[in-house]
Write a protein that holds these residues in place. Structure first.
Motif, PDB file in Angstrom:
ATOM      1  N   GLY A 224       0.802  -1.196   0.093  1.00  0.00           N
ATOM      2  CA  GLY A 224       0.038   0.083  -0.019  1.00  0.00           C
ATOM      3  C   GLY A 224       0.874   1.252  -0.141  1.00  0.00           C
ATOM      4  N   GLY A 225       0.274   2.476   0.147  1.00  0.00           N
ATOM      5  CA  GLY A 225       0.964   3.633  -0.075  1.00  0.00           C
ATOM      6  C   GLY A 225       0.213   4.448  -1.012  1.00  0.00           C
ATOM      7  N   GLY A 226       0.765   5.626  -1.005  1.00  0.00           N
ATOM      8  CA  GLY A 226       0.277   6.958  -1.780  1.00  0.00           C
ATOM      9  C   GLY A 226       0.558   6.512  -3.454  1.00  0.00           C
ATOM     10  N   ARG A 227       1.509   5.770  -3.897  1.00  0.00           N
ATOM     11  CA  ARG A 227       1.651   5.339  -5.134  1.00  0.00           C
ATOM     12  C   ARG A 227       1.135   4.129  -5.822  1.00  0.00           C
ATOM     13  NH1 ARG A 227       8.233   5.525  -5.475  1.00  0.00           N
ATOM     14  NH2 ARG A 227       7.568   4.108  -7.388  1.00  0.00           N
ATOM     15  N   MET A 228       0.520   3.424  -4.842  1.00  0.00           N
ATOM     16  CA  MET A 228       0.230   2.328  -5.259  1.00  0.00           C
ATOM     17  C   MET A 228      -1.661   2.213  -5.421  1.00  0.00           C
ATOM     18  SD  MET A 228       2.593   0.006  -2.744  1.00  0.00           S
ATOM     19  CE  MET A 228       2.441  -1.476  -4.056  1.00  0.00           C
ATOM     20  N   HIS A 229      -1.887   1.548  -6.640  1.00  0.00           N
ATOM     21  CA  HIS A 229      -3.316   1.436  -6.883  1.00  0.00           C
ATOM     22  C   HIS A 229      -3.842   0.115  -7.189  1.00  0.00           C
ATOM     23  CE1 HIS A 229      -2.107   5.356  -7.828  1.00  0.00           C
ATOM     24  NE2 HIS A 229      -3.256   5.895  -7.564  1.00  0.00           N
ATOM     25  N   ALA A 230      -4.939  -0.605  -6.729  1.00  0.00           N
ATOM     26  CA  ALA A 230      -5.166  -1.914  -6.818  1.00  0.00           C
ATOM     27  C   ALA A 230      -6.804  -2.009  -7.375  1.00  0.00           C
ATOM     28  CB  ALA A 230      -4.816  -2.607  -5.570  1.00  0.00           C
ATOM     29  N   THR A 231      -7.017  -2.975  -7.842  1.00  0.00           N
ATOM     30  CA  THR A 231      -8.269  -3.611  -8.132  1.00  0.00           C
ATOM     31  C   THR A 231      -8.927  -4.214  -6.780  1.00  0.00           C
ATOM     32  OG1 THR A 231      -7.944  -5.705  -9.099  1.00  0.00           O
ATOM     33  CG2 THR A 231      -8.017  -3.618 -10.448  1.00  0.00           C
ATOM     34  N   LYS A 232     -10.174  -4.599  -6.597  1.00  0.00           N
ATOM     35  CA  LYS A 232     -10.761  -5.588  -5.910  1.00  0.00           C
ATOM     36  C   LYS A 232     -10.423  -7.004  -6.501  1.00  0.00           C
ATOM     37  CE  LYS A 232     -15.245  -5.778  -7.794  1.00  0.00           C
ATOM     38  NZ  LYS A 232     -16.455  -5.979  -7.813  1.00  0.00           N
ATOM     39  N   GLN A 233     -10.288  -8.005  -5.374  1.00  0.00           N
ATOM     40  CA  GLN A 233     -10.295  -9.443  -6.007  1.00  0.00           C
ATOM     41  C   GLN A 233     -11.478  -9.569  -6.816  1.00  0.00           C
ATOM     42  OE1 GLN A 233      -9.325 -10.630  -1.680  1.00  0.00           O
ATOM     43  NE2 GLN A 233      -9.266 -12.500  -2.941  1.00  0.00           N
ATOM     44  N   ILE A 234     -11.244 -10.329  -8.067  1.00  0.00           N
ATOM     45  CA  ILE A 234     -12.511 -10.228  -8.993  1.00  0.00           C
ATOM     46  C   ILE A 234     -12.454 -11.957  -9.358  1.00  0.00           C
ATOM     47  CG2 ILE A 234     -13.347  -9.872 -11.329  1.00  0.00           C
ATOM     48  CD1 ILE A 234     -11.212  -7.555 -11.262  1.00  0.00           C
ATOM     49  N   ARG A 235     -13.604 -12.642  -9.145  1.00  0.00           N
ATOM     50  CA  ARG A 235     -13.700 -13.955  -9.370  1.00  0.00           C
ATOM     51  C   ARG A 235     -14.034 -14.096 -10.746  1.00  0.00           C
ATOM     52  NH1 ARG A 235     -13.600 -18.058  -6.673  1.00  0.00           N
ATOM     53  NH2 ARG A 235     -13.509 -17.068  -4.545  1.00  0.00           N
ATOM     54  N   VAL A 236     -13.101 -15.288 -11.258  1.00  0.00           N
ATOM     55  CA  VAL A 236     -12.990 -15.422 -12.766  1.00  0.00           C
ATOM     56  C   VAL A 236     -13.559 -16.697 -13.138  1.00  0.00           C
ATOM     57  CG1 VAL A 236     -11.420 -13.824 -13.559  1.00  0.00           C
ATOM     58  CG2 VAL A 236     -10.664 -15.673 -12.897  1.00  0.00           C
ATOM     59  N   SER A 237     -13.533 -17.703 -11.939  1.00  0.00           N
ATOM     60  CA  SER A 237     -14.289 -18.964 -12.119  1.00  0.00           C
ATOM     61  C   SER A 237     -14.683 -19.288 -10.677  1.00  0.00           C
ATOM     62  CB  SER A 237     -13.246 -19.827 -12.608  1.00  0.00           C
ATOM     63  OG  SER A 237     -12.392 -20.197 -11.630  1.00  0.00           O
ATOM     64  N   ALA A 238     -15.016 -20.531 -10.517  1.00  0.00           N
ATOM     65  CA  ALA A 238     -15.625 -20.855  -9.259  1.00  0.00           C
ATOM     66  C   ALA A 238     -14.443 -21.169  -8.381  1.00  0.00           C
ATOM     67  CB  ALA A 238     -16.350 -22.297  -9.588  1.00  0.00           C
ATOM     68  N   HIS A 239     -13.252 -21.292  -8.918  1.00  0.00           N
ATOM     69  CA  HIS A 239     -11.978 -21.487  -7.861  1.00  0.00           C
ATOM     70  C   HIS A 239     -11.048 -20.575  -8.226  1.00  0.00           C
ATOM     71  CE1 HIS A 239     -14.071 -25.323  -6.573  1.00  0.00           C
ATOM     72  NE2 HIS A 239     -14.187 -25.657  -7.921  1.00  0.00           N
TER      73      HIS A 239
END
Length: 167
Positions: A38-53
């Motif tokens: 983390g920190g001011g320079r970092m950007h992230a998505t949420k966790q995204i489910r792409v299959s059941a597993h």
């Protein structure tokens, strides 16, 4: 992980149906092993489910110059007790190496809730210089990640608004 297991993860039906949005990355908001990032320079998505597993997560780090920026993508599989196993780490460092990845193939690493430190690293083709700060370039990196992981990139486009003036 044996090559056969890695191939099964890649071959599993996976689909990314939404174009991820990036938010400032705050420490402790994501699960292990991302919780310390983390920190001011970092950007992230949420966790995204792409299959059941399987789930994916993307993040990028900003910098004053292109050489200071980077982009990362992770394909993770669900493990027992809400743990995650990273199956594929995608890296883009404009300053060096280009696009490359790490996979836990032919290793005895315990990858439960851990990054793939010490895992074999592979180069991926891609010669175009992309800027993680640019939204279009981030989309291109996500598409490249999906191609490498066997994920169908089926993002719905916004419907075109009809021309109300009939011109």
């Amino acid at each position: 992980m044996r090559p056969r297991e890695l191939k099964a993860h890649k071959g599993a039906a996976k689909k990314l149906t939404e174009l991820p949005t990036f938010q400032p990355m705050k420490r402790g908001k994501l699960p292990k092993p991302f919780n310390k990032l983390g920190g001011g320079r970092m950007h992230a998505t949420k966790q995204i489910r792409v299959s059941a597993h399987h789930q994916v997560l993307f993040w990028w780090r900003d910098g004053e110059t292109l050489a200071d920026r980077s982009f990362y993508g992770y394909l993770m599989c669900d493990l027992a007790q809400d743990a995650l196993g990273i199956v594929f780490e995608f890296h883009w460092h404009p300053s060096h190496k280009g696009i490359h990845c790490k996979v836990p193939c032919e290793t005895e690493l315990n990858c439960t809730n851990r990054f793939l430190v010490g895992a074999p690293e592979l180069g991926l083709s891609g010669s175009r210089l992309l800027d993680p700060r640019n939204e279009g370039d981030r989309q291109q990196l996500m598409i490249r990640f999906c191609d490498a992981c066997g994920i169908t990139f089926a993002v719905k486009e916004d419907p075109v608004q009809p021309d109300l003036w009939n011109f």
